[in-house]
Scaffold this motif. Structure first.
Motif, PDB file in Angstrom:
ATOM      1  N   GLY A  85       0.077   0.297  -2.057  1.00  0.00           N
ATOM      2  CA  GLY A  85       1.141  -0.553  -2.587  1.00  0.00           C
ATOM      3  C   GLY A  85       1.018  -0.789  -4.078  1.00  0.00           C
ATOM      4  N   ALA A  86      -0.210  -0.928  -4.553  1.00  0.00           N
ATOM      5  CA  ALA A  86      -0.437  -1.168  -5.984  1.00  0.00           C
ATOM      6  C   ALA A  86       0.038   0.004  -6.822  1.00  0.00           C
ATOM      7  N   ILE A  87      -0.242   1.233  -6.371  1.00  0.00           N
ATOM      8  CA  ILE A  87       0.190   2.420  -7.106  1.00  0.00           C
ATOM      9  C   ILE A  87       1.713   2.508  -7.147  1.00  0.00           C
ATOM     10  N   TYR A  88       2.370   2.070  -6.076  1.00  0.00           N
ATOM     11  CA  TYR A  88       3.836   2.047  -6.048  1.00  0.00           C
ATOM     12  C   TYR A  88       4.359   1.057  -7.090  1.00  0.00           C
ATOM     13  N   LEU A  89       3.724  -0.118  -7.176  1.00  0.00           N
ATOM     14  CA  LEU A  89       4.177  -1.162  -8.096  1.00  0.00           C
ATOM     15  C   LEU A  89       3.850  -0.811  -9.544  1.00  0.00           C
ATOM     16  N   ASN A  90       2.709  -0.178  -9.748  1.00  0.00           N
ATOM     17  CA  ASN A  90       2.314   0.233 -11.095  1.00  0.00           C
ATOM     18  C   ASN A  90       1.428   1.469 -10.991  1.00  0.00           C
ATOM     19  N   PRO A  91       1.968   2.643 -11.283  1.00  0.00           N
ATOM     20  CA  PRO A  91       1.210   3.887 -11.124  1.00  0.00           C
ATOM     21  C   PRO A  91      -0.060   3.946 -11.974  1.00  0.00           C
ATOM     22  N   GLN A  92      -0.172   3.069 -12.984  1.00  0.00           N
ATOM     23  CA  GLN A  92      -1.362   3.049 -13.836  1.00  0.00           C
ATOM     24  C   GLN A  92      -2.473   2.171 -13.283  1.00  0.00           C
ATOM     25  N   ALA A  93      -2.211   1.462 -12.196  1.00  0.00           N
ATOM     26  CA  ALA A  93      -3.214   0.531 -11.643  1.00  0.00           C
ATOM     27  C   ALA A  93      -4.455   1.284 -11.182  1.00  0.00           C
ATOM     28  N   ARG A  94      -5.632   0.761 -11.554  1.00  0.00           N
ATOM     29  CA  ARG A  94      -6.892   1.343 -11.111  1.00  0.00           C
ATOM     30  C   ARG A  94      -7.816   0.280 -10.492  1.00  0.00           C
ATOM     31  N   THR A  95      -7.490  -0.982 -10.721  1.00  0.00           N
ATOM     32  CA  THR A  95      -8.225  -2.086 -10.088  1.00  0.00           C
ATOM     33  C   THR A  95      -7.214  -3.099  -9.574  1.00  0.00           C
ATOM     34  N   ILE A 107     -10.450  -4.345  -5.508  1.00  0.00           N
ATOM     35  CA  ILE A 107     -10.414  -2.962  -5.026  1.00  0.00           C
ATOM     36  C   ILE A 107     -10.300  -2.016  -6.210  1.00  0.00           C
ATOM     37  N   SER A 108     -11.163  -1.016  -6.229  1.00  0.00           N
ATOM     38  CA  SER A 108     -11.090   0.036  -7.239  1.00  0.00           C
ATOM     39  C   SER A 108     -10.417   1.249  -6.604  1.00  0.00           C
ATOM     40  N   ILE A 109      -9.417   1.807  -7.291  1.00  0.00           N
ATOM     41  CA  ILE A 109      -8.640   2.909  -6.717  1.00  0.00           C
ATOM     42  C   ILE A 109      -8.497   4.049  -7.717  1.00  0.00           C
ATOM     43  N   ASP A 110      -8.138   5.228  -7.195  1.00  0.00           N
ATOM     44  CA  ASP A 110      -7.867   6.354  -8.086  1.00  0.00           C
ATOM     45  C   ASP A 110      -6.371   6.474  -8.316  1.00  0.00           C
ATOM     46  N   GLU A 111      -5.967   7.545  -9.019  1.00  0.00           N
ATOM     47  CA  GLU A 111      -4.563   7.690  -9.405  1.00  0.00           C
ATOM     48  C   GLU A 111      -3.632   7.941  -8.233  1.00  0.00           C
ATOM     49  N   LYS A 112      -4.184   8.276  -7.065  1.00  0.00           N
ATOM     50  CA  LYS A 112      -3.364   8.495  -5.880  1.00  0.00           C
ATOM     51  C   LYS A 112      -3.351   7.287  -4.936  1.00  0.00           C
ATOM     52  N   GLY A 113      -4.064   6.239  -5.317  1.00  0.00           N
ATOM     53  CA  GLY A 113      -4.111   5.057  -4.473  1.00  0.00           C
ATOM     54  C   GLY A 113      -5.177   5.137  -3.401  1.00  0.00           C
ATOM     55  N   ASN A 114      -6.140   6.029  -3.570  1.00  0.00           N
ATOM     56  CA  ASN A 114      -7.272   6.089  -2.650  1.00  0.00           C
ATOM     57  C   ASN A 114      -8.316   5.052  -3.055  1.00  0.00           C
ATOM     58  N   VAL A 115      -8.940   4.420  -2.071  1.00  0.00           N
ATOM     59  CA  VAL A 115      -9.930   3.378  -2.343  1.00  0.00           C
ATOM     60  C   VAL A 115     -11.258   4.013  -2.747  1.00  0.00           C
ATOM     61  N   LEU A 116     -11.778   3.602  -3.903  1.00  0.00           N
ATOM     62  CA  LEU A 116     -13.078   4.075  -4.381  1.00  0.00           C
ATOM     63  C   LEU A 116     -14.183   3.071  -4.056  1.00  0.00           C
ATOM     64  N   ASP A 117     -13.855   1.799  -4.158  1.00  0.00           N
ATOM     65  CA  ASP A 117     -14.829   0.730  -3.901  1.00  0.00           C
ATOM     66  C   ASP A 117     -14.060  -0.562  -3.679  1.00  0.00           C
ATOM     67  N   PHE A 118     -14.658  -1.484  -2.962  1.00  0.00           N
ATOM     68  CA  PHE A 118     -14.010  -2.789  -2.798  1.00  0.00           C
ATOM     69  C   PHE A 118     -15.044  -3.834  -2.403  1.00  0.00           C
ATOM     70  N   ILE A 119     -14.678  -5.073  -2.636  1.00  0.00           N
ATOM     71  CA  ILE A 119     -15.470  -6.204  -2.161  1.00  0.00           C
ATOM     72  C   ILE A 119     -14.497  -7.267  -1.685  1.00  0.00           C
TER      73      ILE A 119
END
Length: 253
Positions: A85-95, A107-119
């Motif tokens: 959802g974050a990537i849809y709202l802002n494609p530049q979002a990475r955290t 949540i840390s994500i990549d450019e495709k909205g895949n989860v890299l890390d989270f707490i």
């Protein structure tokens, strides 16, 4: 073809319907009957999209109440849905910093909205919307009024990282004659400290998107920026990130 995402949160239930081009969104208080909330949102968001039940290819449930949506074709964790959802709202979002009624997460994500890390903090009211609810009740104010109150004064210190002890601090401050405005300001700084403490436990990557119901409070976002020494953005539809992500996951499954 339409896919529907239903995010049952502790305070608000959200739904999003996606037809490949447009996203249609609705929200309502969750209430005590989670299944009823999900069913009502499903009917209303489908109607808003202009589609028919025969057009619905998937219904994705998410949020803490996702198990209460028996008609869902699939259930997906809110971490995964918020990332999409974050990537849809802002494609530049990475955290993503998401603060809802009962939990907060980074949540840390990549450019495709895949989860890299989270707490995630879901065991304590500190750093969640529940904290604001409790504190506003003590001040005999609405949660939405805290921002306006806080803007009128410098903050009084509220040092406890525990919501229960912070409640005692606020009561003591009121008894000592501190103004509601100064306490409200202290409350917003206190919850910002707690959110920053959680978020800083993962690697913060630009761009940072603030989601969840608490993201509507611009003062908290501003305080967080200063505490974390980074720019933090929000979006008019930030509260729908989980439902949007669920609808997109259904469409691309």
């Amino acid at each position: 073809m339409i896919t529907i995402g239903i995010d049952i949160g502790s305070v608000c239930a959200k739904a999003a319907a996606y037809d490949g081009e447009n996203m249609y969104m609705l929200m309502r208080p969750t209430g005590w009957n989670l299944r009823e909330a999900g069913e009502e949102l499903y009917r209303k968001v489908l109607d808003k999209s202009g589609g028919q039940e025969s057009d619905v290819a998937a219904i994705i449930g998410t949020g803490y109440g996702r198990v209460s949506i028996p008609f869902a074709t699939k259930r997906v964790t809110e971490i995964t849905c918020h990332a999409r959802g974050a990537i849809y709202l802002n494609p530049q979002a990475r955290t993503i910093i998401d603060v809802g009624g009962q939990d907060s997460k980074a949540i840390s994500i990549d450019e495709k909205g895949n989860v890299l890390d989270f707490i995630m903090n879901d065991k304590c009211a500190a750093g969640t919307g529940r904290f604001l609810q409790v504190m506003s009740h003590i001040l005999e104010a609405e949660v939405d009024e805290l921002e306006e109150l806080a803007a009128q004064s410098a903050p009084r210190d509220i040092n406890s990282m525990c919501a229960v002890f912070a409640e005692s601090e606020v009561i003591s401050l009121l008894a000592s004659g501190a103004t509601k405005a100064s306490i409200a300001s202290g409350i917003l700084h206190s919850i910002s400290n707690k959110i920053a403490h959680i978020a800083n436990r993962i690697k913060i990557r630009d761009l940072v998107l603030f989601t969840g119901g608490v993201s509507k409070n611009d003062q908290i976002r501003t305080i967080l920026q200063k505490k974390m020494n980074c720019s933090i953005y929000s979006h008019g539809d930030s509260q729908y990130a989980g439902a949007i992500g669920a609808a997109l996951i259904g469409y691309r499954a």
